[in-house]
Design an enzyme around this catalytic site. Structure first.
Site, PDB file in Angstrom:
ATOM      1  N   ARG A 130     -39.839  83.624 -67.350  1.00  0.00           N
ATOM      2  CA  ARG A 130     -40.386  82.378 -66.824  1.00  0.00           C
ATOM      3  C   ARG A 130     -40.417  82.460 -65.304  1.00  0.00           C
ATOM      4  NH1 ARG A 130     -41.940  82.001 -71.164  1.00  0.00           N
ATOM      5  NH2 ARG A 130     -41.647  80.365 -72.736  1.00  0.00           N
ATOM      6  N   HIS A 154     -49.602  87.320 -67.116  1.00  0.00           N
ATOM      7  CA  HIS A 154     -48.925  86.696 -68.258  1.00  0.00           C
ATOM      8  C   HIS A 154     -49.375  87.335 -69.578  1.00  0.00           C
ATOM      9  CE1 HIS A 154     -46.752  82.768 -69.529  1.00  0.00           C
ATOM     10  NE2 HIS A 154     -46.531  83.737 -70.417  1.00  0.00           N
TER      11      HIS A 154
END
Length: 311
Positions: free
Chosen positions: A226, A274
């Site tokens: 994250r 990502h």
């Protein structure tokens, strides 16, 4: 009785998931009605994604569980209208395999020093071999389902491997540390750090100037977890002054990463968009169907979120 399952993850995802979900549900829970609209009072399960417009769960009085298609639940875990169990995606073979492959690839890339060979405009002939894996200290922050799978894969190379988690873990070939008092020992002297923690108030900025100072000089940071796990300013400062050798980052506080962000142009930062691990439609659909069947049989849901812990 027919189960009503509401797909509330958005129309774009519906186009991808409708057929695989129907096929998976037919195998384990044939008496189901999979819909994108329904009377809330008739809904038994909700299939969810963080960008769903569904935010008020108050009318869903029959709801047995909300099944998230992603591992991250930070955008819904604090929703006070949700009283039913919340489940995050942790039992998806594709999600796990994707993360293991990405992490192993980048750990080996940095362990072997491959960047210097791939981009070598001056044709430098450096004949020094890299150390062997047992001579390389690697630390994984986060030993949940994904972190444990990555740790077990790296352990097969015999890295000098440590891990840290909120609660105690026991994994073969890994020096496991736990709790606030275990963080600094886990980081001490690490040459490669892999970030696989959830995003909670307790984990925000866990990698900061103080924790970076515990790493080996020139250490590498790899973050597929994250974005908020890292203090960006502290990371950039440590890269600029040489305390860190490189950062490979797949997640960011703002995504897509803004074009003007200094990570893009920094010579010691690798940005990936990502892609470390993405929910795979076929395997995720089966995981959702299996969890619904499990719940209907009275068995515990896999991936049920601890609302107090945030994951």
């Amino acid at each position: 009785m027919t189960l009503t399952i509401l797909f509330a993850a958005g129309p774009d995802m519906w186009a991808e998931y409708e057929r695989p979900l129907r096929d998976a549900l037919a195998k384990v829970a044939p008496e189901t009605r999979l819909v994108t609209e329904a009377d809330p009072a008739e809904v038994d399960y909700v299939i969810y994604a963080p960008k769903s417009p569904l935010q008020d769960f108050t009318p869903y009085t029959r709801l047995k569980a909300v099944l998230n298609l992603w591992a991250g639940v930070e955008t819904i875990v604090g929703n006070d209208t949700l009283k039913a169990p919340l489940v995050r995606m942790v039992d998806d073979e594709g999600l796990t395999r994707g993360m293991v492959e990405w992490v192993a690839g980048h750990v080996l890339r940095h362990h072997l020093g491959m960047d210097a060979h791939i981009v070598n405009p001056d044709h430098v002939w450096d004949h020094r071999p890299p150390p062997l894996a047992p001579e390389r200290r690697v630390t994984i922050l986060g030993l949940g389902a994904l972190g444990s799978a990555c740790a077990e894969a790296l352990a097969r190379f015999d890295f000098d491997l440590s891990g840290w988690s909120r609660s105690p873990k026991d994994l073969a070939g890994i020096a496991c540390h736990a709790g606030p008092e275990g963080l600094m020992p886990a980081l001490d002297g690490a040459e490669i750090v892999v970030m696989l923690l959830p995003n909670t108030p307790e984990t925000e900025n866990v990698l900061n100037a103080e924790t970076i100072s515990k790493l080996a000089p020139g250490a590498v940071v790899i973050n597929p977890g994250r974005g908020p796990l890292i203090d960006d300013d502290a990371l950039l400062a440590a890269l600029d002054d040489g305390r860190l050798g490189h950062a490979t980052l797949d997640v960011f506080r703002t995504e897509p990463l803004p074009a003007e962000h200094p990570f893009w142009a920094h010579p010691k930062v690798t940005v990936t968009p990502h892609i470390a691990s993405e929910t795979r439609v076929s395997t995720a659909s089966q995981a959702i169907a299996d969890n619904i069947a499990r719940c209907e049989a009275g068995a515990p849901l896999v991936g049920r979120v601890d609302r107090d812990a945030g994951y």
